[in-house]
Design a protein around this motif. Structure first.
Motif, short mmCIF file in Angstrom:
data_model
loop_
_atom_site.label_atom_id
_atom_site.label_comp_id
_atom_site.label_asym_id
_atom_site.label_seq_id
_atom_site.Cartn_x
_atom_site.Cartn_y
_atom_site.Cartn_z
N LEU A 93 27.90 -40.58 34.45
CA LEU A 93 28.03 -39.13 34.55
C LEU A 93 29.48 -38.71 34.35
O LEU A 93 29.78 -37.75 33.63
CB LEU A 93 27.56 -38.64 35.92
CG LEU A 93 26.09 -38.84 36.28
CD1 LEU A 93 25.82 -38.39 37.71
CD2 LEU A 93 25.21 -38.08 35.30
N ILE A 94 30.36 -39.43 35.02
CA ILE A 94 31.79 -39.12 34.92
C ILE A 94 32.29 -39.41 33.51
O ILE A 94 32.98 -38.60 32.89
CB ILE A 94 32.60 -39.96 35.93
CG1 ILE A 94 32.13 -39.70 37.38
CG2 ILE A 94 34.09 -39.68 35.80
CD1 ILE A 94 32.42 -38.32 37.88
N ALA A 95 31.90 -40.57 33.00
CA ALA A 95 32.35 -40.96 31.67
C ALA A 95 31.96 -39.91 30.64
O ALA A 95 32.73 -39.58 29.73
CB ALA A 95 31.77 -42.32 31.29
N ILE A 146 34.32 -37.02 30.70
CA ILE A 146 35.60 -37.37 30.08
C ILE A 146 35.48 -37.34 28.58
O ILE A 146 36.28 -36.74 27.87
CB ILE A 146 36.05 -38.78 30.53
CG1 ILE A 146 36.37 -38.76 32.03
CG2 ILE A 146 37.27 -39.23 29.73
CD1 ILE A 146 36.68 -40.12 32.61
N SER A 147 34.41 -37.97 28.13
CA SER A 147 34.23 -38.06 26.69
C SER A 147 34.07 -36.67 26.06
O SER A 147 34.57 -36.40 24.96
CB SER A 147 33.05 -38.99 26.46
OG SER A 147 32.28 -38.60 25.40
N ASP A 148 33.43 -35.76 26.78
CA ASP A 148 33.33 -34.38 26.28
C ASP A 148 34.70 -33.73 26.16
O ASP A 148 34.99 -33.02 25.20
CB ASP A 148 32.47 -33.53 27.23
CG ASP A 148 30.99 -33.86 27.10
OD1 ASP A 148 30.63 -34.58 26.13
OD2 ASP A 148 30.20 -33.43 27.96
N CYS A 149 35.53 -33.98 27.17
CA CYS A 149 36.87 -33.39 27.13
C CYS A 149 37.67 -33.92 25.96
O CYS A 149 38.44 -33.19 25.33
CB CYS A 149 37.62 -33.70 28.42
SG CYS A 149 37.06 -32.70 29.82
N ILE A 150 37.49 -35.19 25.67
CA ILE A 150 38.21 -35.74 24.53
C ILE A 150 37.71 -35.11 23.24
O ILE A 150 38.49 -34.65 22.40
CB ILE A 150 38.02 -37.27 24.45
CG1 ILE A 150 38.68 -37.94 25.67
CG2 ILE A 150 38.62 -37.81 23.16
CD1 ILE A 150 38.50 -39.43 25.73
N ARG A 151 36.39 -35.04 23.13
CA ARG A 151 35.81 -34.48 21.92
C ARG A 151 36.28 -33.04 21.70
O ARG A 151 36.48 -32.60 20.58
CB ARG A 151 34.29 -34.56 21.97
CG ARG A 151 33.69 -34.66 20.57
CD ARG A 151 32.22 -35.07 20.58
NE ARG A 151 31.94 -36.16 21.50
CZ ARG A 151 31.11 -36.08 22.53
NH1 ARG A 151 30.47 -34.94 22.79
NH2 ARG A 151 30.91 -37.11 23.33
N ALA A 152 36.47 -32.33 22.82
CA ALA A 152 36.90 -30.94 22.71
C ALA A 152 38.41 -30.83 22.50
O ALA A 152 38.97 -29.73 22.48
CB ALA A 152 36.49 -30.18 23.96
N ILE A 203 38.52 -44.54 27.98
CA ILE A 203 37.51 -43.88 28.82
C ILE A 203 37.07 -44.75 29.98
O ILE A 203 36.98 -44.31 31.13
CB ILE A 203 36.27 -43.50 27.99
CG1 ILE A 203 36.67 -42.50 26.90
CG2 ILE A 203 35.21 -42.87 28.88
CD1 ILE A 203 35.50 -41.99 26.09
N GLU A 204 36.80 -45.99 29.70
CA GLU A 204 36.32 -46.89 30.75
C GLU A 204 37.30 -46.96 31.93
O GLU A 204 36.91 -46.81 33.09
CB GLU A 204 36.13 -48.29 30.17
CG GLU A 204 35.50 -49.25 31.16
CD GLU A 204 35.40 -50.66 30.59
OE1 GLU A 204 36.17 -51.01 29.69
OE2 GLU A 204 34.52 -51.42 31.07
N LEU A 205 38.55 -47.14 31.61
CA LEU A 205 39.53 -47.26 32.69
C LEU A 205 39.70 -45.95 33.45
O LEU A 205 39.76 -45.94 34.67
CB LEU A 205 40.88 -47.72 32.14
CG LEU A 205 41.19 -49.20 32.20
CD1 LEU A 205 41.68 -49.59 33.59
CD2 LEU A 205 39.97 -50.04 31.86
#
Lengths: 225, 225
Positions: free
Chosen positions: B149-151, B154-160, B168-170
């Motif tokens: 859920l958290i990942a 994060i990944s959405d924020c990067i994409r945006a 991301i993993e760390l």
DNA sequence: TCCGAATGAATGAATCATCATTCGTTTCAG
DNA sequence: CTGAAACGAATGATGATTCATTCATTCGGA
């Protein structure tokens, strides 16, 4: 307020029926090592005194010559682990003039000791609560001393203008949890990477910016709330 | 590979001698709640079935009508806790369009559930190892789902374009440990600040730059080994 | 409608196994 | 020889699990 100035806490109030200090040290080390192994593998309550005796190659009765009871063994076992951190970190961080290098070395050292004692570290987490309050406090105290080592490195970096003036307390805990995570989440990280890589990847995330410039702009209003 | 699509894991293979599903649910909830309280306070091994029975206001025998053995109780107790995370986080993070806001909300939600269940969270850490391997794996699986859920945030924020393209993993583990630390180090943080402040201070440290521009320059050679 | 099975929940005292701890005996170094 | 050190079987407590019993229902037939 200052406590004993770094003598590998030795006995810390645990009583022995044997006098000879050298023998006591030797036997206790022998027994505590076996205990760490067993407690780490099976947990405190699930391992029996006779397990430990077998592993240590001594008789059940002998253990009671050197420890008052089972809790004493746990106590010295946990103490042993924490003391090893307190010993390794400063000696590895050394006194290189560069604060940034000292910081990096300290984090690496911390993670390496933990890597060398994964079971024992987890043990400290799982079983500290099984100790009487006085002892639990002594353990907290030790942990606090370890944290202070890291905090000092951070504070040096700030003073040298290498770190921004961030929240030292929080960053310290960030680092500490990062190191502990190597043990606590061993099942996830082991096999995926080495300790060294782990630390490098971790530091990259912790020290560099996560927010992009645009992210920063968007974040400003959020914080004001 | 995909497992059950989110039914509050209910029984997960624990057998009951009573048929009536509704009754089983009620009784189990009653008993598990008492167990969480006792296990959290005293630890799994130190609390007796009779402790739990008393706390739950039922007889010892009754517990064995609804659970096969003591381990079953522990298992459902831990499951209950993890399921509550898995339920709270997405519902709090909502679906606000702004990824950064969703991320922030998720972290806040995570920490708030943990704050509401400090003892239970510590319980999960201390006692998961006391479970049989199959069950331990189920627990890991749950934790993994929470991390995902958290990942995703994060990944959405990067994409945006709001977060840099970091590891991301760390970062995910960083966040997870940060949230858990609120429980694991409660003795340190409690009283010093509120959960809300903790999260805000933590996010400030995690998302912003720690290294100064000069620090960055000095760091470059370090990383090159 | 009413009554005596029959079913299934709930109880808690009794059982049984598992250790921590003790202590009488044995070893062995000096 | 003597005493400290080591041994490990015996003791006692604790606590998980069982089970004979009680209690509260539902149900079917009169």
């Amino acid at each position: 307020m200052a406590v004993n100035p770094r003598t590998r806490t030795a006995s810390a109030g645990v009583k022995s029926k044997v006098e000879d200090r050298a023998l006591v040290d030797r036997r206790r080390r022998q027994i505590v090592n076996a205990a760490i192994e067993r407690f780490g593998k099976r947990g405190y309550h699930a391992t029996t005194i006779s397990d430990i005796a077998q592993r240590a190659g001594v008789s059940v009765g002998l253990i009671y010559q050197y420890f008052g009871d089972k809790e004493d063994v746990l106590f010295l076992a946990i103490l042993e682990v924490l003391d090893s951190y307190l010993e390794q970190i400063p000696s590895s961080a050394g006194s290189s003039g560069d604060p940034l290098e000292r910081f990096r070395a300290a984090v690496h050292a911390y993670c390496r000791v933990i890597d060398a004692n994964v079971d024992a570290t987890v043990l400290a987490y799982r079983e500290t609560k099984s100790l009487r309050k006085v002892r639990r406090n002594l353990i907290k105290q030790k942990e606090h001393e370890t944290n202070a080592l890291i905090a000092a490195c951070i504070s040096d970096c700030i003073r040298a203008g290498l770190f921004e003036k961030i929240d030292i307390e929080l960053l310290t805990y960030q680092i500490v949890m990062f190191a502990h995570a190597w043990a606590l989440k061993a099942w996830h990280f082991r096999g995926k990477m080495s300790v060294g890589q782990y630390v490098d990847r971790g530091l990259a995330v912790m020290l560099n910016r996560v927010l992009t410039p645009r992210g920063q702009r968007e974040r400003a209003p959020l914080r004001a709330r």
